[in-house]
Design a protein around this motif. Sequence first.
Motif, PDB file in Angstrom:
ATOM      1  N   LEU A  99       0.829  -1.215   0.000  1.00 22.38           N
ATOM      2  CA  LEU A  99       0.000   0.000   0.000  1.00 22.38           C
ATOM      3  C   LEU A  99       0.856   1.254   0.000  1.00 22.38           C
ATOM      4  O   LEU A  99       0.444   2.293  -0.524  1.00 22.38           O
ATOM      5  CB  LEU A  99      -0.917   0.005   1.226  1.00 22.38           C
ATOM      6  N   PRO A 155       1.751  -4.000   4.825  1.00 23.00           N
ATOM      7  CA  PRO A 155       0.343  -3.758   4.445  1.00 23.00           C
ATOM      8  C   PRO A 155       0.224  -3.750   2.919  1.00 23.00           C
ATOM      9  O   PRO A 155       0.940  -3.027   2.235  1.00 23.00           O
ATOM     10  CB  PRO A 155       0.050  -2.375   5.035  1.00 23.00           C
ATOM     11  N   ASN A 170      -2.514  -4.519  -0.774  1.00 15.46           N
ATOM     12  CA  ASN A 170      -3.897  -4.413  -1.241  1.00 15.46           C
ATOM     13  C   ASN A 170      -4.752  -5.558  -0.711  1.00 15.46           C
ATOM     14  O   ASN A 170      -5.958  -5.395  -0.501  1.00 15.46           O
ATOM     15  CB  ASN A 170      -3.934  -4.380  -2.776  1.00 15.46           C
ATOM     16  N   THR A 203      -4.377  -6.878   2.318  1.00 14.41           N
ATOM     17  CA  THR A 203      -4.669  -6.445   3.685  1.00 14.41           C
ATOM     18  C   THR A 203      -5.824  -5.450   3.701  1.00 14.41           C
ATOM     19  O   THR A 203      -6.742  -5.548   4.528  1.00 14.41           O
ATOM     20  CB  THR A 203      -3.432  -5.786   4.309  1.00 14.41           C
ATOM     21  N   LEU A 204      -5.771  -4.489   2.784  1.00  9.72           N
ATOM     22  CA  LEU A 204      -6.791  -3.447   2.720  1.00  9.72           C
ATOM     23  C   LEU A 204      -8.171  -4.045   2.486  1.00  9.72           C
ATOM     24  O   LEU A 204      -9.122  -3.738   3.225  1.00  9.72           O
ATOM     25  CB  LEU A 204      -6.447  -2.457   1.607  1.00  9.72           C
ATOM     26  N   TRP A 205      -8.302  -4.909   1.481  1.00  9.11           N
ATOM     27  CA  TRP A 205      -9.623  -5.420   1.133  1.00  9.11           C
ATOM     28  C   TRP A 205     -10.119  -6.491   2.096  1.00  9.11           C
ATOM     29  O   TRP A 205     -11.335  -6.674   2.251  1.00  9.11           O
ATOM     30  CB  TRP A 205      -9.628  -5.905  -0.316  1.00  9.11           C
ATOM     31  N   ILE A 225     -11.574  -4.257   4.733  1.00  7.64           N
ATOM     32  CA  ILE A 225     -12.871  -3.728   4.293  1.00  7.64           C
ATOM     33  C   ILE A 225     -13.957  -4.800   4.428  1.00  7.64           C
ATOM     34  O   ILE A 225     -15.089  -4.514   4.834  1.00  7.64           O
ATOM     35  CB  ILE A 225     -12.774  -3.228   2.843  1.00  7.64           C
TER      36      ILE A 225
END
Length: 251
Positions: A23, A34, A36, A38-40, A43
């Motif tokens: 990220l 971290p 993408n 991890t991000l989704w 979410i």
Amino acid sequence: MATEEHGSGLQIHPMDQFVVKPLFGDGPVEWYTPTNVTLWMGIAILAVVALLVLSTRRRAIVPSRGQSVAELFYGFIHKMVEDVTGHEGLKYFPYVMTLFMFVFLSNMLGLIPMSFTTTSHIAVTAVLALLVFLTVTLVGFYRKGIGFLAMFWVSSAPLALRPVLALIELISYFVRPVSHSIRLGGNLMAGHAVIKVFAGFAGVMGVASIVPIAGIAAIYGLEILVAAVQAYVFTILTCVYLRDAVGDAHH
């Protein structure tokens, strides 16, 4: 992605959408970086909390739309767990419910343009499948002790075949996490790759791009169905495996 390069013709890279990227910055991806993914995943967890916790915080006799959706999922998974595992399996309903909602919402979020489908990665689905495998194994030994191994001994078969069948049962038991994870990740990856291929053709065909665009629309509709079905399949297989731990061993 589709591009016209010097004399190289049409270039389509459908697997680029599955590349794990940090990220922040362009450095190497370590276990603590971290990304993408991890991000989704985060979410998806927030979406589960929003649907099951926040939307039902003020429960009413006349439910809101959010409460209605949450109750619909709750009733559906509760019935699945009870029907497949029996009454004894209901104590594991919270785990199965959480698992279904995470997989389902991760699948659906992956259909948003420019998003990332975390459940298309074997690293994610394998962890989920291994957690199910370990949970079932530990629960089985906790509830039945050494008697849990009776599920591998098919006593109804001829005595000479029982050792062979026991070996087959044992191998199939340890293969469960592999088939459990690949089934989910493979189906989602294949569908998204096909959409990307059609999008590549649509970008270079001019007026004729109406054909691949229509194909994208059709496949996208199919992918919505696949996202729901694969979450259901992953969950019902979890219930089937859990039944071995809480039910009677087959003979």
